[in-house]
Scaffold this motif. Structure first.
Motif, PDB file in Angstrom:
ATOM      1  N   TYR A  30       1.929  -5.859   0.747  1.00 55.55           N
ATOM      2  CA  TYR A  30       1.647  -4.897   1.090  1.00 55.55           C
ATOM      3  C   TYR A  30       2.356  -2.897   0.432  1.00 55.55           C
ATOM      4  O   TYR A  30       0.905  -2.450   0.378  1.00 55.55           O
ATOM      5  CB  TYR A  30       1.649  -4.828   3.115  1.00 55.55           C
ATOM      6  CG  TYR A  30       1.224  -2.996   3.064  1.00 55.55           C
ATOM      7  CD1 TYR A  30       0.290  -2.898   2.873  1.00 55.55           C
ATOM      8  CD2 TYR A  30       2.616  -2.447   4.546  1.00 55.55           C
ATOM      9  CE1 TYR A  30      -0.156  -1.129   3.664  1.00 55.55           C
ATOM     10  CE2 TYR A  30       1.929  -1.333   4.464  1.00 55.55           C
ATOM     11  CZ  TYR A  30       0.796  -0.622   4.677  1.00 55.55           C
ATOM     12  OH  TYR A  30       0.678   0.289   5.390  1.00 55.55           O
ATOM     13  N   ALA A  34       0.039  -0.545  -1.241  1.00 49.32           N
ATOM     14  CA  ALA A  34       0.265   1.071  -1.049  1.00 49.32           C
ATOM     15  C   ALA A  34       0.997   1.917  -1.909  1.00 49.32           C
ATOM     16  O   ALA A  34       0.330   3.125  -2.356  1.00 49.32           O
ATOM     17  CB  ALA A  34       1.534   1.126   0.065  1.00 49.32           C
ATOM     18  N   TYR A 144      -4.497   4.388   4.808  1.00 53.71           N
ATOM     19  CA  TYR A 144      -3.666   2.862   4.402  1.00 53.71           C
ATOM     20  C   TYR A 144      -2.619   2.688   4.540  1.00 53.71           C
ATOM     21  O   TYR A 144      -1.666   1.116   5.064  1.00 53.71           O
ATOM     22  CB  TYR A 144      -4.342   2.529   3.343  1.00 53.71           C
ATOM     23  CG  TYR A 144      -4.258   1.399   2.097  1.00 53.71           C
ATOM     24  CD1 TYR A 144      -4.752   0.073   2.370  1.00 53.71           C
ATOM     25  CD2 TYR A 144      -2.850   0.801   1.710  1.00 53.71           C
ATOM     26  CE1 TYR A 144      -4.526  -1.090   2.486  1.00 53.71           C
ATOM     27  CE2 TYR A 144      -2.616  -0.172   0.627  1.00 53.71           C
ATOM     28  CZ  TYR A 144      -3.428  -1.086   1.607  1.00 53.71           C
ATOM     29  OH  TYR A 144      -2.697  -2.603   1.070  1.00 53.71           O
TER      30      TYR A 144
END
Length: 323
Positions: A30, A34, A144
């Motif tokens: 993740y 990002a 996000y």
């Protein structure tokens, strides 16, 4: 008396460790995504830059945890006769240094920008032939970065408690800093859009100060663990209750005239020494070995406990003595 070598975690902790590894692998994937997304929407915003740097450093705690997890259960050997349990403590130090360094950098850089009166522009970009404000893309990228970090942080905290894993707990705290950073950066971007040029730098400074506060505290605790500070709970809020449990076990022995206990952190586990003054020398060695076994059976975290017979506890600190 059993040799304090490597050991297997109990069933509940084994399950928690597997869950922790899954969460950390998800975190690595993740944060990589990002970091890439924020890089392409940075612009000249100081708050966006702070959020991007934080996401880069957010990779360090989960990577440190995963590396330490490969070493922690290795058997003692000639080079490391006490085993590899402290790989967890080293990983904790890495995580807290990252947290503190991140906050300090953001504060210093943002104060400098604010004093210079830097007016960060957010221009237009063309996407599929249409011109849109870059701020909208920034806000999307920050969103996000915002939502998953809340979920990941909340999932990691109870697992950290089950494992007594300070690295995982520090990582959960960093996830909290991540979503706070993203939220403050969003306010900074909106402030620029409304013509408040200073909002960007102020948002970044607030982010940095909060991170420095957590980083300073946990960095100090990780160094204290390496210096064999008396054990604390995984969240560093109070002395570990196992210290009193061991003292009670020693006090319950009718053959012990006086005793003292010294424990220290060794990653997931606690090790240490127990000194006892026996009321009689008859059978004292066998009783000491039996006491050591009972102490080890108190909790899965107790490991590498040595019981020594002594004639006096005259020079021992009062805090170590058994009441």
């Amino acid at each position: 008396m059993r040799f304090p070598g490597g050991f297997e975690l109990p069933g509940e902790q084994q399950q928690a460790l597997r869950k922790a590894k899954r969460l950390e692998w998800i975190s690595v994937a993740y944060w990589l995504s990002a970091v890439i997304l924020l890089y392409f929407t940075l612009g000249q915003s100081q708050a966006m830059k702070a959020a991007w740097i934080e996401d880069i450093l957010s990779l360090l705690p989960p990577i440190a945890f995963l590396v330490a997890a490969r070493f922690r259960d290795r058997q003692p050997n000639g080079r490391f006769p006490w085993g590899y349990h402290r790989s967890i403590t080293v990983a904790y130090l890495v995580a807290t240094v990252a947290l503190f360094a991140l906050g300090a950098f953001i504060v210093i850089d943002s104060v400098d920008r604010l004093l210079q009166g830097d007016h960060p522009p957010i221009g237009l970009v063309e996407i599929f032939g249409t011109q849109i404000w870059l701020g909208w893309l920034m806000l999307g990228a920050l969103l996000y970065s915002f939502l998953p970090s809340i979920v990941l942080g909340r999932l990691k905290q109870p697992v950290a408690g089950t494992l007594h894993d300070k690295v995982l707990f520090a990582d959960a705290k960093m996830n909290r800093a991540d979503w706070m950073t993203a939220g403050a950066a969003m306010l900074g971007v909106i402030g620029i859009g409304l013509g408040l040029w200073w909002a960007d730098a102020v948002a970044a400074i607030v982010i940095g100060l909060d991170i420095v506060w957590d980083g300073r505290r946990y960095l100090g605790e990780s160094v204290a663990d390496l210096m064999d500070e008396s054990p604390k709970t995984y969240d560093e809020r109070k002395p570990h209750p196992l210290i009193d449990d061991v003292k009670r076990e020693v006090a319950a022995c009718d053959w012990v005239a006086a005793g003292a206990v010294r424990l220290r952190e060794q990653g997931h586990v606690l090790g240490g020494d127990v000194w006892v003054v026996p009321t009689s020398a008859d059978g004292a060695i066998a009783r000491a070995e039996e006491l050591a076994e009972r102490i080890l059976d108190l909790d899965w975290r107790l490991h590498d406990i040595h019981v020594s017979l002594v004639a006096s506890l005259e020079r021992f600190p009062e805090e170590m003595l058994v009441a």
